[in-house]
Enzyme design. Structure first.
Site, PDB file in Angstrom:
ATOM      1  N   ASP A  63       0.819  -1.214   0.000  1.00 42.93           N
ATOM      2  CA  ASP A  63       0.000   0.000   0.000  1.00 42.93           C
ATOM      3  C   ASP A  63       0.853   1.265   0.000  1.00 42.93           C
ATOM      4  O   ASP A  63       1.350   1.690   1.033  1.00 42.93           O
ATOM      5  CB  ASP A  63      -0.922  -0.014   1.225  1.00 42.93           C
ATOM      6  CG  ASP A  63      -1.966   1.104   1.182  1.00 42.93           C
ATOM      7  OD1 ASP A  63      -1.983   1.867   0.196  1.00 42.93           O
ATOM      8  OD2 ASP A  63      -2.755   1.211   2.142  1.00 42.93           O
ATOM      9  N   ASP A 263      -1.650   4.961  -5.779  1.00 42.99           N
ATOM     10  CA  ASP A 263      -2.057   4.221  -4.583  1.00 42.99           C
ATOM     11  C   ASP A 263      -2.286   2.740  -4.866  1.00 42.99           C
ATOM     12  O   ASP A 263      -3.331   2.355  -5.373  1.00 42.99           O
ATOM     13  CB  ASP A 263      -3.342   4.854  -4.011  1.00 42.99           C
ATOM     14  CG  ASP A 263      -3.825   4.155  -2.754  1.00 42.99           C
ATOM     15  OD1 ASP A 263      -3.081   3.324  -2.198  1.00 42.99           O
ATOM     16  OD2 ASP A 263      -4.956   4.433  -2.329  1.00 42.99           O
TER      17      ASP A 263
END
Length: 400
Positions: A63, A263
């Protein structure tokens, strides 16, 4: 409200060894990790990392959109999805106390309220999908095989998550937690860099069902990369690139000044309402008169069916055109988004749009480039030089 975290604190703890924020000298190398996962149907990419001595393996969702690494943790845990023997089990001297500089780094910009010196350091992570994780900050060894052949055993700070709420798709159930790759001092890349293990550079390459992740500068190609500056501002703790103009089939769309966040914690792309509506209109106009019809599919909000079921995006790509983000701050720097970077083909053989309305997802005006648009690209985050780079790459090749 961190009282749930603080309820279990207050036992005196042994004096701590200095934590991982202090720089050390040493020859920097790189770490290379295989990645598994896919955009559809899984919706995430993960790496397996050993923690502790002897190391216990944990599968972590990669992440770039969050800073703190955390694992489900037996302290004891509510809301955990793993079996108890799969949880991280902290010992007394793993806990970081509230006065420790690493506690400050993790909780920045809101410094922790330390009421007594032996309090444990808490953390809370809130995700855009309204899930949250609460727990303690701990330190433990992460044995990492470096590409120069040595085994490094840095003591890294991470979250021992023992109250998980409403964890929708972040991460999906099989993973043990999240590998935080964000920009702050708490992220794994920053910690490895401050300890002199690797440079503060990392990259990923996400393929059809596998890929790779690396820390350090050894895998940065000398040429062939497209680079743009990272947006620097206090409000931008994410990896974001300066304003871009949206192009469709190489032509301007009238949409300018688009800031995007890279992201890997998001499966799909999310655009603010105005950009999203423009994109949808362009695609629909482009499809008129072609043999594709709207169809309902539970996978995503907007899908089409062809005259016969599609087997892969390659079958459907000819109906669609390429989008591009042209970064206005850098001369002629473009991030190309061909159909395979914004479409999926579902189990039903329909083709669906992997670009979603960010306003509906509660993201406001933020534009997010997720896994779907990062596939088939080597993407590098050079925190030393504050640059983000990308190049088309074969992310499926096997390593090691």
């Amino acid at each position: 409200s961190l009282h749930g975290c603080l309820a279990a604190t207050g036992q005196g703890q042994p004096p701590r060894k200095p934590t991982s924020i202090h720089p050390r000298a040493g020859v920097r190398s790189s770490v290379f990790l295989p990645v598994s996962g896919n955009v559809y149907p899984l919706g995430y990419y993960s790496v397996t990392i050993g923690i502790g001595n002897p190391p216990k393996p944990f599968q972590l969702d990669i992440d770039t959109g969050s800073d703190l690494t955390w694992v489900q943790c037996d302290a004891p845990c509510t809301g955990c999805t793993l079996r108890r023997d799969q949880l991280y089990n902290p010992s007394k001297n793993n806990f970081v106390d509230c006065k420790d500089p690493i506690c400050l780094a993790v909780n920045s910009p809101n410094p922790p309220q330390c009421k007594n010196p032996n309090e444990k350091c808490c953390f809370q992570v809130q995700y855009a999908d309204h899930g949250s994780v609460l727990g303690f900050i701990v330190l433990d060894t992460f044995p990492l095989r470096l590409v120069n052949g040595t085994l490094s055993k840095p003591n890294l700070a991470f979250g021992c998550g023992h109250r998980l709420q409403n964890r929708g798709l972040h991460p999906p159930t099989p993973t043990a937690g999240v590998l935080g790759l964000g920009k702050s001092k708490a992220s794994i890349s920053s910690q490895l860099s401050s300890m002199g293990v690797t440079k503060n550079v990392f990259g990923h390459c996400l393929g059809d069902n596998r890929g790779f992740l690396f820390f350090g500068a050894d895998f940065v190609p000398k040429s062939g990369m497209t680079w743009t500056r990272m947006l620097q501002s206090s409000s931008y703790k994410h990896y974001s690139s300066g304003p871009a103009e949206l192009l469709f089939s190489g032509k301007p769309t009238g949409i300018k000044g688009v800031n995007v966040i890279f992201d890997t914690g998001s499966t799909y792309a999310y655009l603010n309402l105005k950009v999203y509506e423009t994109v949808l209109n362009l695609i629909r106009k482009n499809l008129s008169g072609k043999q594709l019809h709207d169809v309902k599919d539970k996978a995503l909000p907007i899908c089409w069916k062809g005259t016969k079921p599609f087997k892969s995006v390659r079958d459907a790509r000819n109906y669609f055109s390429t989008f591009a983000l042209s970064f206005t701050g850098s001369s002629n720097v473009q991030l190309q988004l061909p159909p395979e970077n914004y479409l999926i083909v579902t189990e039903q053989g329909n083709v669906c749009l992997g670009i979603l309305n960010g306003a509906e997802a509660g993201l406001g005006t933020t534009n997010v480039i997720g896994d779907i648009s990062l596939q088939g690209k080597l993407v590098i985050y050079d925190n030393e030089n504050q640059m983000i780079g990308w190049a088309n790459a074969d992310c499926n090749r096997k390593f090691g």
